[in-house]
Write a protein that holds these residues in place. Structure first.
Motif, PDB file in Angstrom:
ATOM      1  N   GLU A  20      -2.813  -6.686   2.661  1.00  0.00           N
ATOM      2  CA  GLU A  20      -2.678  -5.277   2.277  1.00  0.00           C
ATOM      3  C   GLU A  20      -3.928  -4.473   2.625  1.00  0.00           C
ATOM      4  O   GLU A  20      -3.828  -3.303   2.999  1.00  0.00           O
ATOM      5  CB  GLU A  20      -2.341  -5.159   0.792  1.00  0.00           C
ATOM      6  CG  GLU A  20      -1.053  -5.846   0.390  1.00  0.00           C
ATOM      7  CD  GLU A  20       0.144  -5.475   1.237  1.00  0.00           C
ATOM      8  OE1 GLU A  20       0.235  -4.329   1.706  1.00  0.00           O
ATOM      9  OE2 GLU A  20       1.025  -6.333   1.441  1.00  0.00           O
ATOM     10  N   PRO A  31       0.854  -1.184   0.000  1.00  0.00           N
ATOM     11  CA  PRO A  31       0.000   0.000   0.000  1.00  0.00           C
ATOM     12  C   PRO A  31       0.891   1.236   0.000  1.00  0.00           C
ATOM     13  O   PRO A  31       1.901   1.283   0.684  1.00  0.00           O
ATOM     14  CB  PRO A  31      -0.783  -0.118   1.304  1.00  0.00           C
ATOM     15  CG  PRO A  31       0.103  -0.897   2.204  1.00  0.00           C
ATOM     16  CD  PRO A  31       0.921  -1.799   1.318  1.00  0.00           C
ATOM     17  N   GLU A  32       0.524   2.207  -0.798  1.00  0.00           N
ATOM     18  CA  GLU A  32       1.310   3.435  -0.869  1.00  0.00           C
ATOM     19  C   GLU A  32       0.422   4.605  -0.485  1.00  0.00           C
ATOM     20  O   GLU A  32      -0.721   4.691  -0.910  1.00  0.00           O
ATOM     21  CB  GLU A  32       1.859   3.632  -2.276  1.00  0.00           C
ATOM     22  CG  GLU A  32       2.823   2.552  -2.693  1.00  0.00           C
ATOM     23  CD  GLU A  32       3.295   2.710  -4.123  1.00  0.00           C
ATOM     24  OE1 GLU A  32       2.856   3.654  -4.799  1.00  0.00           O
ATOM     25  OE2 GLU A  32       4.096   1.877  -4.561  1.00  0.00           O
ATOM     26  N   GLY A  33       0.974   5.472   0.331  1.00  0.00           N
ATOM     27  CA  GLY A  33       0.264   6.661   0.768  1.00  0.00           C
ATOM     28  C   GLY A  33       0.634   6.977   2.200  1.00  0.00           C
ATOM     29  O   GLY A  33       0.986   6.085   2.976  1.00  0.00           O
ATOM     30  N   HIS A  82      -3.645  -3.328   6.045  1.00  0.00           N
ATOM     31  CA  HIS A  82      -2.771  -2.151   6.122  1.00  0.00           C
ATOM     32  C   HIS A  82      -3.512  -0.882   5.707  1.00  0.00           C
ATOM     33  O   HIS A  82      -3.335   0.172   6.316  1.00  0.00           O
ATOM     34  CB  HIS A  82      -1.530  -2.326   5.249  1.00  0.00           C
ATOM     35  CG  HIS A  82      -0.538  -3.291   5.797  1.00  0.00           C
ATOM     36  ND1 HIS A  82      -0.222  -3.386   7.134  1.00  0.00           N
ATOM     37  CD2 HIS A  82       0.237  -4.215   5.167  1.00  0.00           C
ATOM     38  CE1 HIS A  82       0.687  -4.312   7.299  1.00  0.00           C
ATOM     39  NE2 HIS A  82       0.979  -4.840   6.130  1.00  0.00           N
ATOM     40  N   VAL A  83      -4.338  -0.966   4.694  1.00  0.00           N
ATOM     41  CA  VAL A  83      -5.106   0.208   4.266  1.00  0.00           C
ATOM     42  C   VAL A  83      -5.993   0.682   5.406  1.00  0.00           C
ATOM     43  O   VAL A  83      -6.031   1.874   5.721  1.00  0.00           O
ATOM     44  CB  VAL A  83      -5.929  -0.107   2.993  1.00  0.00           C
ATOM     45  CG1 VAL A  83      -6.935   0.998   2.708  1.00  0.00           C
ATOM     46  CG2 VAL A  83      -5.006  -0.319   1.796  1.00  0.00           C
ATOM     47  N   LYS A 126      -4.195   2.545   8.194  1.00  0.00           N
ATOM     48  CA  LYS A 126      -3.648   3.855   7.869  1.00  0.00           C
ATOM     49  C   LYS A 126      -4.722   4.940   7.750  1.00  0.00           C
ATOM     50  O   LYS A 126      -4.422   6.062   7.401  1.00  0.00           O
ATOM     51  CB  LYS A 126      -2.831   3.775   6.577  1.00  0.00           C
ATOM     52  CG  LYS A 126      -1.563   2.946   6.750  1.00  0.00           C
ATOM     53  CD  LYS A 126      -0.766   2.910   5.460  1.00  0.00           C
ATOM     54  CE  LYS A 126       0.554   2.208   5.643  1.00  0.00           C
ATOM     55  NZ  LYS A 126       1.385   2.281   4.442  1.00  0.00           N
ATOM     56  N   THR A 127      -5.987   4.594   8.029  1.00  0.00           N
ATOM     57  CA  THR A 127      -7.046   5.597   7.994  1.00  0.00           C
ATOM     58  C   THR A 127      -6.958   6.476   9.232  1.00  0.00           C
ATOM     59  O   THR A 127      -6.403   6.079  10.264  1.00  0.00           O
ATOM     60  CB  THR A 127      -8.443   4.949   7.944  1.00  0.00           C
ATOM     61  OG1 THR A 127      -8.646   4.186   9.128  1.00  0.00           O
ATOM     62  CG2 THR A 127      -8.609   4.068   6.713  1.00  0.00           C
ATOM     63  N   GLN A 144      -4.968   5.524   0.183  1.00  0.00           N
ATOM     64  CA  GLN A 144      -3.945   4.528  -0.121  1.00  0.00           C
ATOM     65  C   GLN A 144      -4.186   3.928  -1.505  1.00  0.00           C
ATOM     66  O   GLN A 144      -5.323   3.822  -1.949  1.00  0.00           O
ATOM     67  CB  GLN A 144      -3.976   3.391   0.916  1.00  0.00           C
ATOM     68  CG  GLN A 144      -3.795   3.833   2.344  1.00  0.00           C
ATOM     69  CD  GLN A 144      -2.396   4.307   2.625  1.00  0.00           C
ATOM     70  OE1 GLN A 144      -1.445   3.587   2.382  1.00  0.00           O
ATOM     71  NE2 GLN A 144      -2.262   5.521   3.119  1.00  0.00           N
TER      72      GLN A 144
END
Length: 87
Positions: free
Chosen positions: A34, A3-5, A37-38, A41-42, A11
């Motif tokens: 993944e 995940p990128e962001g 992980h998203v 990251k919220t 993300q």
């Protein structure tokens, strides 16, 4: 897959082309990892510690508490991911 962001921002999950060469049950578990992980990251559920994020994602791969519909991994995959969770 990654995940990128930034934390608290939208993300994007990057999926490499060779992902689809994996068995379906493994690919679904990796995608689920993944997705955990998203959600971590919220802004509402932010977990800043990377080690904690990895532990939770590997835990989900082993026990499927949040995503019970995902097929279970083979035992050798479970051992591999359990070791990764403990690292």
């Amino acid at each position: 897959m990654t995940p990128e962001g930034a934390l608290g921002e939208p993300q994007i999950i990057r999926i490499p082309a060779n992902t689809f060469e994996c068995p379906l049950h493994l690919m679904l578990n990796l995608l689920m990892h993944e997705m955990i992980h998203v959600s971590q990251k919220t802004k509402e559920k932010m977990i800043e510690d990377k080690n904690e994020r990895e532990w939770q994602a590997y835990y989900e791969m082993l026990f499927h508490k949040k995503f019970p519909q995902i097929p279970e991994l083979h035992d050798f995959n479970k051992r591999f991911f359990a070791k990764k969770a403990l690292e």
